[in-house]
Design a protein around this motif. Structure first.
Motif, PDB file in Angstrom:
ATOM      1  N   ARG A 157      -6.785   2.193   0.623  1.00 39.93           N
ATOM      2  CA  ARG A 157      -6.360   3.458   0.023  1.00 39.93           C
ATOM      3  C   ARG A 157      -5.332   3.232  -1.077  1.00 39.93           C
ATOM      4  O   ARG A 157      -5.058   4.117  -1.871  1.00 39.93           O
ATOM      5  N   GLU A 158      -4.722   2.059  -1.074  1.00 43.20           N
ATOM      6  CA  GLU A 158      -3.791   1.673  -2.143  1.00 43.20           C
ATOM      7  C   GLU A 158      -4.159   0.256  -2.532  1.00 43.20           C
ATOM      8  O   GLU A 158      -4.149  -0.632  -1.685  1.00 43.20           O
ATOM      9  N   PHE A 167      -4.889  11.682  -4.010  1.00 46.47           N
ATOM     10  CA  PHE A 167      -3.727  12.002  -3.187  1.00 46.47           C
ATOM     11  C   PHE A 167      -2.853  12.986  -3.955  1.00 46.47           C
ATOM     12  O   PHE A 167      -2.432  12.710  -5.083  1.00 46.47           O
ATOM     13  N   MET A 177       2.175   2.114   9.736  1.00 45.34           N
ATOM     14  CA  MET A 177       1.801   2.177   8.318  1.00 45.34           C
ATOM     15  C   MET A 177       0.591   3.085   8.137  1.00 45.34           C
ATOM     16  O   MET A 177      -0.309   3.082   8.957  1.00 45.34           O
ATOM     17  N   PRO A 178       0.536   3.795   7.010  1.00 45.73           N
ATOM     18  CA  PRO A 178      -0.621   4.655   6.747  1.00 45.73           C
ATOM     19  C   PRO A 178      -1.891   3.811   6.717  1.00 45.73           C
ATOM     20  O   PRO A 178      -1.889   2.703   6.190  1.00 45.73           O
ATOM     21  N   PRO A 202      -0.957  -0.474  -9.157  1.00 46.20           N
ATOM     22  CA  PRO A 202      -1.724   0.052  -8.035  1.00 46.20           C
ATOM     23  C   PRO A 202      -2.348   1.403  -8.344  1.00 46.20           C
ATOM     24  O   PRO A 202      -1.858   2.160  -9.192  1.00 46.20           O
ATOM     25  N   ALA A 209      -8.042   8.434  -1.471  1.00 48.72           N
ATOM     26  CA  ALA A 209      -8.067   8.863  -0.072  1.00 48.72           C
ATOM     27  C   ALA A 209      -9.441   8.629   0.548  1.00 48.72           C
ATOM     28  O   ALA A 209     -10.002   9.485   1.205  1.00 48.72           O
ATOM     29  N   TRP A 241      -4.542   4.746  -6.087  1.00 46.64           N
ATOM     30  CA  TRP A 241      -4.655   5.297  -4.733  1.00 46.64           C
ATOM     31  C   TRP A 241      -5.917   6.152  -4.604  1.00 46.64           C
ATOM     32  O   TRP A 241      -6.213   6.938  -5.508  1.00 46.64           O
ATOM     33  N   LEU A 301      -1.278  11.069  -7.239  1.00 43.31           N
ATOM     34  CA  LEU A 301      -1.223   9.628  -7.508  1.00 43.31           C
ATOM     35  C   LEU A 301      -2.442   9.230  -8.318  1.00 43.31           C
ATOM     36  O   LEU A 301      -3.548   9.709  -8.044  1.00 43.31           O
ATOM     37  N   THR A 346      -3.505   0.990   4.010  1.00 42.05           N
ATOM     38  CA  THR A 346      -2.448   0.342   3.207  1.00 42.05           C
ATOM     39  C   THR A 346      -2.087  -0.997   3.855  1.00 42.05           C
ATOM     40  O   THR A 346      -2.394  -1.235   5.021  1.00 42.05           O
ATOM     41  N   ARG A 347      -1.439  -1.845   3.090  1.00 42.35           N
ATOM     42  CA  ARG A 347      -1.154  -3.206   3.561  1.00 42.35           C
ATOM     43  C   ARG A 347       0.242  -3.673   3.169  1.00 42.35           C
ATOM     44  O   ARG A 347       0.738  -3.326   2.102  1.00 42.35           O
ATOM     45  N   ASP A 348       0.848  -4.479   4.024  1.00 42.66           N
ATOM     46  CA  ASP A 348       2.001  -5.281   3.641  1.00 42.66           C
ATOM     47  C   ASP A 348       1.494  -6.626   3.145  1.00 42.66           C
ATOM     48  O   ASP A 348       0.526  -7.157   3.684  1.00 42.66           O
ATOM     49  N   SER A 402       2.942   6.208 -11.693  1.00 44.67           N
ATOM     50  CA  SER A 402       2.009   6.395 -10.571  1.00 44.67           C
ATOM     51  C   SER A 402       1.642   7.856 -10.436  1.00 44.67           C
ATOM     52  O   SER A 402       0.521   8.196 -10.090  1.00 44.67           O
TER      53      SER A 402
END
Lengths: 462, 462
Positions: free
Chosen positions: A135-136, A59, A1-2, A122, A126, A124, A92, A5-7, A39
């Motif tokens: 970042r998100e 971004f 994953m970047p 959301p 960087a 974003w 974004l 960022t999160r799940d 977005s």
């Protein structure tokens, strides 16, 4: 994953949804309407709105297809900055405020002002990812466009307090100040055009303390005499009335009006509590002249909410900014707004352990079986319960373990999801029609008919 | 705004939320849990998963900072495709299925299988924008990972039907088929490895009709003899049992099992209705061997939902795909899933005019005033109503016009938002304590005390 960022898995989503639903409920109750914007925005909308640093944190999305088709060797040689507009025209969104301004200007003929909108989407950036900075991440904004009524400020304080209390947070502090008071103080020492820098320095009070702040103020030309006055005002030791007395002499007309506005809002809030004598209200509202808030676009009353006993920083903030749409050619539109920090609220509720049971439990009922016969019997129980109006009104979820598996596996599924109740159907239960209802938290088991289970569950939970 | 993207104003959001809340309620009722994944995924996760065309439709995000720092003149000369991996490593997700596969593989040790998840988030595709096709749109997926139980298929049909009925759609059709039946038919004519191509051609039936389909099948080697058998099977004139008789002789073992699965699901659904004799169910479930669905990854039963009397196309679809996580190194995980098309559902509900009143009205009460005195009186009414538990339980929204403006302006605000009721406070009302409650839709006015207003409004709406 970047990175950054999160799940969000189901347990985290349940708790996040509890927070978001609470905020949404309060926004709607106060008459705010939801909008959503894309977005992706054109870079022409985003660039230049967040300062040079902001431009770099956007971004940027590569143009589709052959993005090099109009790029010459010369363009390439000039370096990455000047190549940008040739290969990208979309980015974004960085926040929800600039998209709101664009939305208002584009739809100004359809909107009925004052326009009260909320937006939960959301954004974003960087940024360098670090603890608590992503970042998100989700922003959660409410703004009122097209009125300078102080009712807005008053209702923002009420909404902040109502959200805190609905989230189960007892100890919190709402600080309030007015940008024109700060500006007036800056000018009181004969310094012109330093108002924004003054606010930026004051904003560091939490980090570097009065000693650090006073050093920086001296460096840009404030006199020791002024600093000693400021010190007392920022000390936090004076009550509202004393602050008024000390501040008044240094304020110009705008600053004095700002101070009056603060007191008007305090008066309205007192009345709204139905108890004019109640000191400083239940929510510890506080006039704090050292509250500055970083952003340069504020022009009036500003707010910030902190939760006592946790170290997450401010969980909500906002203020009046009276020329937002000017950047898109629609000047002189009064506006005020605020937002909640979902990630910080989440951390605070975890730290305080105040998430309610239903936000932790997630789901309600699992039907557990032993063999083909009890599976088929269970299916019919499942179907009847799912059709039951009492349970449906309460939003009760009912599922059955889909495979014929060992009991331990099915119970582990209930425990890990987690599901609050299991209905266990063995051959005994099939014969008697009395099913076993097990509370997976307390471990209690009861032998109940389907109707009794329905009665029990429809009383148990909201 | 970037082409193919949209703003959603409050009226549209109310209606979209009605659809999304309905779907969410059904997902949760059946035991699905929400997850969210980041919009940005590494391109290594996304590329190669959607075919070559898909790779091109991915929105790619420029690396931050000096994205040219490792790019040589030579790289630049090679053209935009080979430059890509040097200047971008992240992209916007193209669907929710590949992120789900990544999520499951990354979290396989924490997840309790079967994993029933739903996810409602936007996706992005650099498609040519056209009517009904957007570059940013919401997907709404539910999937069950880790079981091959036919209970999944049965419950998907139930959920599709329940969502349609909760949305107020009476006439709809759920078509069902099995990919292995199609594959078996393809092989029945002695043609090997043409199964996917066969499915792709059959999928065009709606567009080019049987004539077009049969021409394309002849071209790739099917015999006229097979085609005449297929024609009857695809005609839609045979009922379930006749289809079974005609199909059985041409099916291999997998195809025959697929056919049995279809009939098992039909039987379970019949039982679940509690009326085994009911023909083809209330929701017009239909076994349709011509249903193919374009995507190549399906391996089992597939579904599609259409709404009668509208031209929006299928509003929901899905099926079993038994090797999704294989692409990330976790083979042999059974899975089935489906999704709703929010934009098409929205268009269908508009066309059928079945949006419920509360999704159209939006908000509830506006307090209207004439001067400073009635404004101040109104404020106290506002505060009392907002604290009323009966109204809060019902989620009633109450706001006051923030400025002292003309009556016509305030009423226009109520009409345009729209707000269902106004409470008008003039000097008469202040004196008598009987306020004027006006229904902005019917135009009816009543003179009521605050308590009577509370009773009226808490009975009026759900």
């Amino acid at each position: 994953m970047p990175k950054g960022t999160r799940d969000f898995g189901p347990d985290v989503m349940n708790k996040r949804n509890f927070i978001l639903n609470t905020i949404t409920k309060v926004f709607r109750k106060y008459g705010f309407r939801q909008i959503e914007t894309p977005s992706l925005e054109n870079l022409s909308v985003l660039m230049g709105k967040y300062g040079e640093e902001g431009d770099q944190l956007l971004f940027k999305v590569l143009n589709s297809g052959d993005y090099l088709k109009d790029v010459t060797d010369e363009d390439f040689e000039k370096g990455y900055k000047s190549l940008l507009p040739k290969i990208t025209n979309k980015g974004l969104r960085y926040d929800l405020t600039v998209p709101l301004a664009r939305f208002v200007v584009m739809n100004r003929n359809e909107i009925s002002f004052p326009f009260k909108r909320y937006q939960i989407q959301p954004v974003w950036r960087a940024d360098k990812p670090q603890r608590g900075r992503y970042r998100e991440f989700l922003q959660c904004d409410a703004d009122i466009i097209g009125t300078s009524s102080l009712l807005c400020e008053m209702e923002i304080v009420q909404m902040m307090a109502e959200v805190m209390s609905e989230l189960g947070i007892a100890g919190f502090k709402i600080r309030m100040n007015h940008r024109k008071i700060l500006g007036s103080m800056a000018k009181s020492d004969g310094l012109q055009n330093q108002e924004n820098l003054f606010a930026v320095i004051i904003d560091k009070m939490d980090k570097i303390g009065w000693d650090g702040v006073s050093k920086e103020l001296l460096k840009i030309g404030f006199t020791p005499d002024s600093l000693s006055k400021f010190k007392q005002i920022f000390s936090g030791e004076l009550d509202k009335e004393d602050l008024r007395k000390k501040l008044s002499p240094m304020l110009d007309r705008d600053g004095a009006n700002g101070l009056d506005d603060i007191f008007t809002v305090f008066e309205m809030l007192k009345k709204s509590r139905g108890n004019p004598d109640e000191q400083d209200f239940k929510w510890h509202l506080q006039f704090d002249p050292s509250l500055a808030r970083g952003l340069s676009y504020y022009t009036g009353i500003i707010f910030e909410v902190e939760i006592e006993g946790v170290t997450v920083g401010s969980v909500s903030g906002g203020g009046r900014y009276d020329d937002l749409t000017g950047i898109f050619g629609l000047p002189d539109v009064a506006a005020t707004g605020f937002s909640f920090g979902i990630d910080r609220l989440y951390d605070a509720l975890e730290e305080l352990k105040v998430f309610p049971d239903f936000a932790i439990e997630g789901h309600n009922i699992l039907i557990v079986h032993f063999d083909e016969e009890t599976f088929n019997y269970g299916l019919e129980v499942l179907w009847r319960l799912r059709k039951n109006q009492k349970l449906n009104t309460r939003g009760v979820s009912i599922e059955m373990y889909p495979d014929q598996s060992r009991l331990t596996k099915q119970m582990a599924y209930a425990n890990r999801n987690p599901i609050r109740f299991t209905i266990i159907i063995g051959s005994e239960e099939m014969k008697s029609g009395k099913l076993t209802l097990k509370d997976m938290i307390t471990g209690d088991q009861q032998s109940l008919s389907e109707d009794e289970i329905i009665d029990y569950l429809s009383q148990k939970r909201v």
